[in-house]
Scaffold this motif. Structure first.
Motif, PDB file in Angstrom:
ATOM      1  N   VAL A 149       5.725  -0.336   7.695  1.00 19.86           N
ATOM      2  CA  VAL A 149       6.154  -1.081   6.516  1.00 19.86           C
ATOM      3  C   VAL A 149       6.656  -2.433   7.021  1.00 19.86           C
ATOM      4  N   LYS A 154      -1.772   8.001   2.898  1.00 18.25           N
ATOM      5  CA  LYS A 154      -2.332   7.045   1.959  1.00 18.25           C
ATOM      6  C   LYS A 154      -1.221   6.119   1.477  1.00 18.25           C
ATOM      7  N   GLY A 155      -1.535   4.824   1.401  1.00 16.64           N
ATOM      8  CA  GLY A 155      -0.571   3.867   0.873  1.00 16.64           C
ATOM      9  C   GLY A 155      -1.035   3.352  -0.467  1.00 16.64           C
ATOM     10  N   ASN A 156      -0.811   2.069  -0.701  1.00 15.59           N
ATOM     11  CA  ASN A 156      -1.179   1.471  -1.983  1.00 15.59           C
ATOM     12  C   ASN A 156      -2.651   1.085  -2.017  1.00 15.59           C
ATOM     13  N   TYR A 209      -4.844  -1.904   7.114  1.00 15.95           N
ATOM     14  CA  TYR A 209      -3.810  -2.703   6.457  1.00 15.95           C
ATOM     15  C   TYR A 209      -4.484  -3.901   5.777  1.00 15.95           C
ATOM     16  N   LYS A 223       2.996   5.151   9.063  1.00 14.46           N
ATOM     17  CA  LYS A 223       2.534   3.890   8.509  1.00 14.46           C
ATOM     18  C   LYS A 223       3.618   2.845   8.716  1.00 14.46           C
ATOM     19  N   ALA A 269      11.476   6.396   1.185  1.00 12.62           N
ATOM     20  CA  ALA A 269      10.680   5.179   1.325  1.00 12.62           C
ATOM     21  C   ALA A 269      11.465   4.134   2.120  1.00 12.62           C
ATOM     22  N   THR A 296       8.845   2.150  10.797  1.00 17.17           N
ATOM     23  CA  THR A 296       8.065   3.323  10.495  1.00 17.17           C
ATOM     24  C   THR A 296       8.972   4.538  10.629  1.00 17.17           C
ATOM     25  N   TYR A 344      -5.758   3.152  11.345  1.00 17.65           N
ATOM     26  CA  TYR A 344      -4.983   2.706  10.182  1.00 17.65           C
ATOM     27  C   TYR A 344      -5.648   1.456   9.618  1.00 17.65           C
ATOM     28  N   GLN A 353       0.249  -4.859   3.884  1.00 22.14           N
ATOM     29  CA  GLN A 353       0.457  -3.548   3.270  1.00 22.14           C
ATOM     30  C   GLN A 353      -0.436  -2.504   3.893  1.00 22.14           C
ATOM     31  N   PHE A 354       0.127  -1.331   4.104  1.00 22.21           N
ATOM     32  CA  PHE A 354      -0.616  -0.195   4.619  1.00 22.21           C
ATOM     33  C   PHE A 354      -1.535   0.348   3.530  1.00 22.21           C
TER      34      PHE A 354
END
Lengths: 115, 114
Positions: free
Chosen positions: B103, A57-59, A35, B101, B1, B94, A33, A44-45
């Motif tokens: 958060v 997928k994140g931002n 970040y 992922k 989310a 998560t 992963y 943020q991921f």
């Protein structure tokens, strides 16, 4: 020591340049992963790979890309760098990729400074 | 989310005093909950986690946290802090299914004064 290694530790570069950050996961871990930790966005991921395949997928900006190689190490490529890309980039690894609990172990991070 | 809110950005306390760092979360699906600690110039270390079962979970370095489903909270506590606890603390969630992922909340800087 988590067993996750990241290189380089520090990186200073100029706007418009391209850099590559490297991560080696713990032995036996198949997931990696990425970040980003910045002052304005927090932690943020960005993206996850599992056994060579993109899993989530994140931002993540289009200027950023990543891949995981057959030996399971991963690289995060950042291009057309902007001042706002200055941040601490963490890599984490886990055994599994999804479903059930998979503890993520974090590397020490790469501090990127864009001047 | 999912989203995580850490209610205090900074918490100063005196050595040997108790401390509580507050965390609320929001999610439309079931989640796992975590607290991570980041010491100066270091990576993230897992303090404790809630997966299921007892709502009071104990972690490393004398920390514990209580999961409250009705209030969607996961507050971190320590009965007596030490100078060495000075660090940034992150609450994270998560989802239980699918991609895991993390958060994170915005972090709480814990400063211990002698």
């Amino acid at each position: 020591d988590s067993g996750v290694t990241q290189t380089p530790k520090h990186l200073i570069t100029a706007t418009g340049q391209r850099v590559t950050l490297r991560c080696s996961p713990r032995s036996g871990d198949l997931s990696v992963y990425w970040y980003q930790q910045s002052l304005d966005q927090g932690l943020q991921f960005l993206i996850q790979y599992y056994n060579g395949e993109e899993r989530a997928k994140g931002n993540i900006l289009e200027r950023f890309s990543a891949q995981q190689f057959p030996d399971l190490h991963s690289e995060l490529n950042l291009s057309s760098l902007e001042l706002g890309d200055s941040a601490l980039y963490f890599c984490a690894s886990s055994v599994g990729g999804s479903g059930g609990y998979n503890e993520q172990f974090f590397g020490p991070g790469t501090r990127l400074t864009v001047l | 989310a999912q989203s995580v809110t850490q209610l205090d950005s900074q918490v100063p306390v005196f050595e040997e005093a108790p401390v509580e760092l507050r965390c609320n979360y929001s999610s439309s699906v079931s989640v796992y909950l975590f607290w991570y600690v980041q010491y100066p110039n270091q990576g993230l270390q897992l303090l404790l986690k809630y997966l299921s079962g007892s709502t009071l979970v104990k972690g490393i370095n004398g920390f514990e946290a209580e999961f409250n489903k009705s209030q969607t909270s996961f507050h971190l506590r320590k009965p007596s802090v030490h100078i060495s606890d000075t660090a940034e603390y992150f609450c994270a969630v998560t989802q239980r299914q699918g991609a895991q992922k993390l958060v994170f909340g915005q972090g709480t800087r814990l400063t211990i004064n002698p």
